[in-house]
Design a protein around this motif. Structure first.
Motif, PDB file in Angstrom:
ATOM      1  N   GLY A   1     -15.423  -0.079   9.170  1.00  0.00           N
ATOM      2  CA  GLY A   1     -14.859  -0.296   7.892  1.00  0.00           C
ATOM      3  C   GLY A   1     -16.305  -0.514   6.890  1.00  0.00           C
ATOM      4  O   GLY A   1     -16.806   0.571   7.044  1.00  0.00           O
ATOM      5  N   THR A   2     -16.610  -0.908   5.732  1.00  0.00           N
ATOM      6  CA  THR A   2     -17.791  -0.667   4.676  1.00  0.00           C
ATOM      7  C   THR A   2     -18.647  -1.471   3.627  1.00  0.00           C
ATOM      8  O   THR A   2     -18.659  -3.045   4.928  1.00  0.00           O
ATOM      9  CB  THR A   2     -16.063  -0.744   3.004  1.00  0.00           C
ATOM     10  OG1 THR A   2     -15.387   0.544   3.156  1.00  0.00           O
ATOM     11  CG2 THR A   2     -17.335   0.201   2.378  1.00  0.00           C
ATOM     12  N   VAL A   3     -20.086  -1.594   4.211  1.00  0.00           N
ATOM     13  CA  VAL A   3     -21.008  -2.002   4.183  1.00  0.00           C
ATOM     14  C   VAL A   3     -21.123  -1.955   2.050  1.00  0.00           C
ATOM     15  O   VAL A   3     -21.673  -0.286   2.038  1.00  0.00           O
ATOM     16  CB  VAL A   3     -21.640  -2.506   4.747  1.00  0.00           C
ATOM     17  CG1 VAL A   3     -23.290  -2.620   4.716  1.00  0.00           C
ATOM     18  CG2 VAL A   3     -21.574  -2.968   6.454  1.00  0.00           C
TER      19      VAL A   3
ATOM     20  N   ASP B   1     -21.853  -7.313   0.819  1.00  0.00           N
ATOM     21  CA  ASP B   1     -20.622  -7.102   0.982  1.00  0.00           C
ATOM     22  C   ASP B   1     -20.395  -6.610   2.273  1.00  0.00           C
ATOM     23  O   ASP B   1     -21.005  -6.163   2.869  1.00  0.00           O
ATOM     24  CB  ASP B   1     -19.718  -7.017  -0.614  1.00  0.00           C
ATOM     25  CG  ASP B   1     -18.423  -7.104   0.843  1.00  0.00           C
ATOM     26  OD1 ASP B   1     -17.655  -8.335   0.483  1.00  0.00           O
ATOM     27  OD2 ASP B   1     -17.100  -6.686   0.022  1.00  0.00           O
ATOM     28  N   ILE B   2     -18.877  -7.280   3.856  1.00  0.00           N
ATOM     29  CA  ILE B   2     -19.151  -6.417   4.307  1.00  0.00           C
ATOM     30  C   ILE B   2     -17.236  -6.679   4.674  1.00  0.00           C
ATOM     31  O   ILE B   2     -16.610  -7.575   4.719  1.00  0.00           O
ATOM     32  CB  ILE B   2     -19.861  -6.829   6.164  1.00  0.00           C
ATOM     33  CG1 ILE B   2     -21.134  -7.138   5.721  1.00  0.00           C
ATOM     34  CG2 ILE B   2     -19.175  -6.180   6.813  1.00  0.00           C
ATOM     35  CD1 ILE B   2     -21.611  -7.447   6.764  1.00  0.00           C
ATOM     36  N   SER B   3     -16.556  -5.441   4.710  1.00  0.00           N
ATOM     37  CA  SER B   3     -14.843  -5.831   4.871  1.00  0.00           C
ATOM     38  C   SER B   3     -14.622  -4.356   5.631  1.00  0.00           C
ATOM     39  O   SER B   3     -15.121  -3.768   5.659  1.00  0.00           O
ATOM     40  CB  SER B   3     -14.586  -5.186   3.291  1.00  0.00           C
ATOM     41  OG  SER B   3     -15.386  -4.277   2.590  1.00  0.00           O
ATOM     42  N   ASP B   4     -12.988  -4.654   5.454  1.00  0.00           N
ATOM     43  CA  ASP B   4     -12.650  -3.987   6.951  1.00  0.00           C
ATOM     44  C   ASP B   4     -11.984  -3.203   6.133  1.00  0.00           C
ATOM     45  O   ASP B   4     -12.254  -3.070   4.908  1.00  0.00           O
ATOM     46  CB  ASP B   4     -10.891  -4.836   7.591  1.00  0.00           C
ATOM     47  CG  ASP B   4     -11.695  -5.431   8.832  1.00  0.00           C
ATOM     48  OD1 ASP B   4     -12.813  -5.389   9.106  1.00  0.00           O
ATOM     49  OD2 ASP B   4     -11.014  -6.655   9.082  1.00  0.00           O
ATOM     50  N   GLY B   5     -11.437  -2.118   6.520  1.00  0.00           N
ATOM     51  CA  GLY B   5     -11.374  -0.551   6.320  1.00  0.00           C
ATOM     52  C   GLY B   5     -11.802  -0.193   4.710  1.00  0.00           C
ATOM     53  O   GLY B   5     -13.587   0.154   5.497  1.00  0.00           O
ATOM     54  N   THR B   6     -11.698   1.180   4.944  1.00  0.00           N
ATOM     55  CA  THR B   6     -12.266   2.075   3.420  1.00  0.00           C
ATOM     56  C   THR B   6     -12.371   2.650   2.487  1.00  0.00           C
ATOM     57  O   THR B   6     -11.252   1.957   2.019  1.00  0.00           O
ATOM     58  CB  THR B   6     -12.117   3.800   5.438  1.00  0.00           C
ATOM     59  OG1 THR B   6     -11.078   3.329   4.458  1.00  0.00           O
ATOM     60  CG2 THR B   6     -12.503   3.247   5.874  1.00  0.00           C
ATOM     61  N   THR B   7     -12.974   3.008   1.557  1.00  0.00           N
ATOM     62  CA  THR B   7     -12.993   3.403   0.704  1.00  0.00           C
ATOM     63  C   THR B   7     -12.753   4.752   0.009  1.00  0.00           C
ATOM     64  O   THR B   7     -14.115   5.445   1.263  1.00  0.00           O
ATOM     65  CB  THR B   7     -13.519   2.613  -0.342  1.00  0.00           C
ATOM     66  OG1 THR B   7     -13.614   2.438  -1.842  1.00  0.00           O
ATOM     67  CG2 THR B   7     -15.260   2.255  -0.142  1.00  0.00           C
ATOM     68  N   ASP B   8     -12.247   5.140  -1.824  1.00  0.00           N
ATOM     69  CA  ASP B   8     -12.869   6.175  -1.109  1.00  0.00           C
ATOM     70  C   ASP B   8     -14.457   6.428  -2.082  1.00  0.00           C
ATOM     71  O   ASP B   8     -14.972   7.390  -2.332  1.00  0.00           O
ATOM     72  CB  ASP B   8     -11.962   7.149  -2.385  1.00  0.00           C
ATOM     73  CG  ASP B   8     -10.201   7.416  -1.827  1.00  0.00           C
ATOM     74  OD1 ASP B   8     -10.507   7.201  -0.987  1.00  0.00           O
ATOM     75  OD2 ASP B   8      -9.238   7.021  -2.562  1.00  0.00           O
TER      76      ASP B   8
END
Length: 380
Positions: free
Chosen positions: A21-23, A32-39
């Motif tokens: 995921g993404t931090v 914030d901490i979330s599943d998945g990726t971002t551009d």
């Protein structure tokens, strides 16, 4: 002005699970901490993202300051060099161990040297030049005749947060095996058999004359100053009981399963050396850290004399010890040591905690530290 960093496509090691995921880091903390990726943000390419490591007992600084007998480096430069290696090992909080009390014959560093180093550590923190947070750990050789005089010169430094009570006299604790003591000290100091026998007699005599009273006195002062106390090389149930009476919270390097089990059961955090894990055993012939891990009696790892061993040992524990997951192994070098010394604002990837992080990639079995952030700022 808000400062924000996004770390994405990361294998994030949380307290009890691993997620891809993404931090988001904002103003020095984890926002914030979330599943998945971002551009958006920095692509970690699937590398592990760990909390920055917390090191409670490293003897590594002395080698930079005194690289050869009778050689003294500029103390500020020595701490900066040490700091660079610490941070490059993924360590974002370090307790630099300075000796209190001179044990005649086994080194040429004196109390004056320790005062110089303590001042340099604090100067660097004030200047804001270090990559890691630095605190001071006083290694109190309670058998030494000048232990209390040295304590009086060092114990008032505002960076002191931890003190350990140790006695390296032969025939007990770390060196209950006299053959191991002989290999370590006679080889190190290049003594004849007669000189070694006299050295042992001197050290035993110092221990009998000084250890109990110095241990009690330092424990009393530490309680007054809110300095966390550690025991060192406990070997027996009696040693552990004595440590509990002194208010010890960290049991450093217990040498036997009995001492580790007793310390753990009495609520002390059991600390062992990461080199012990990496090498597969103790160089002194004492209990293996891996054995304590297997039995559930290992809480904290310390790099001791090799900074990078801490990151290596974390991954080795997860790879080689049944029942120890990577999150649990990581905790031995992050949140567990942080909590043991009252630093509850760091040591885990959780919203609101300090943004102290290490990016790690496994290459040929070695955990390579590729980047480090402290309070959201990249330092490696």
């Amino acid at each position: 002005m808000t400062e924000e960093t996004i770390l994405t496509n990361a294998t994030i090691v949380l307290a009890d699970e691993i997620v891809r995921g993404t931090v988001c880091l904002r103003d020095g903390v984890i926002a914030d901490i979330s599943d998945g990726t971002t551009d958006a943000g920095i692509d970690l390419q699937g590398d592990h993202l760990l909390p920055g490591l917390v090191e409670l007992h490293t003897d590594h600084l002395e080698g930079h300051y005194a690289p050869r007998p009778k050689v003294r480096w500029n103390a500020y430069a020595a701490v900066l060099a040490h700091d660079a290696q610490i941070a490059a090992s993924g360590i974002t909080t370090v307790f630099d161990a300075l000796r209190v009390g001179n044990t005649d014959g086994d080194h040429d560093l004196m109390t004056d040297d320790m005062v110089v180093l303590a001042d340099a550590i604090q100067t660097g923190m004030t200047d804001g030049l270090y990559r890691a947070d630095h605190y001071i750990h006083l290694r109190c050789e309670v058998s030494s005749p000048d232990c209390m005089q040295a304590w009086e010169r060092l114990g008032g430094n505002e960076g002191v947060r931890l003190a350990s009570l140790m006695d390296h006299a032969p025939g007990q604790r770390q060196f209950a095996d006299l053959d191991a003591y002989k290999v370590y000290y006679q080889g190190k100091l290049k003594m004849t058999d007669a000189q070694f026998a006299a050295f042992c007699d001197m050290r035993i005599g110092q221990s009998q004359a000084n250890s109990d009273r110095h241990r009690t006195a330092i424990a009393a002062v530490a309680r007054q100053k809110n300095i966390i106390l550690a025991s060192h090389d406990d070997a027996t149930g009696a040693h552990v009981a004595e440590a509990e009476d002194n208010g010890v919270r960290v049991a450093e390097f217990p040498t036997t399963e009995v001492a580790a089990r007793e310390s753990h059961s009495r609520g002390m955090a059991v600390l062992m050396g990461a080199p012990n894990v990496v090498r597969g055993g103790s160089h002194s012939g004492n209990i293996a850290a891996r054995t304590l891990a297997e039995n559930g009696h290992l809480d904290i790892l310390s790099s001791d004399y090799i900074p990078f061993s801490l990151m290596q040992a974390v991954f080795q524990l997860a790879d080689e010890v049944d029942g120890i997951s990577l999150p649990r192994a990581v905790a031995t070098a992050t949140v567990n040591p942080a909590r043991a010394v009252g630093l509850d604002n760091r040591g885990e990837i959780a919203i609101g905690k300090r943004a102290d992080l290490a990016r790690v990639r496994r290459v040929r079995g070695v955990p390579v530290v590729r980047a480090v952030w402290r309070q959201g700022a990249r330092v490696v």
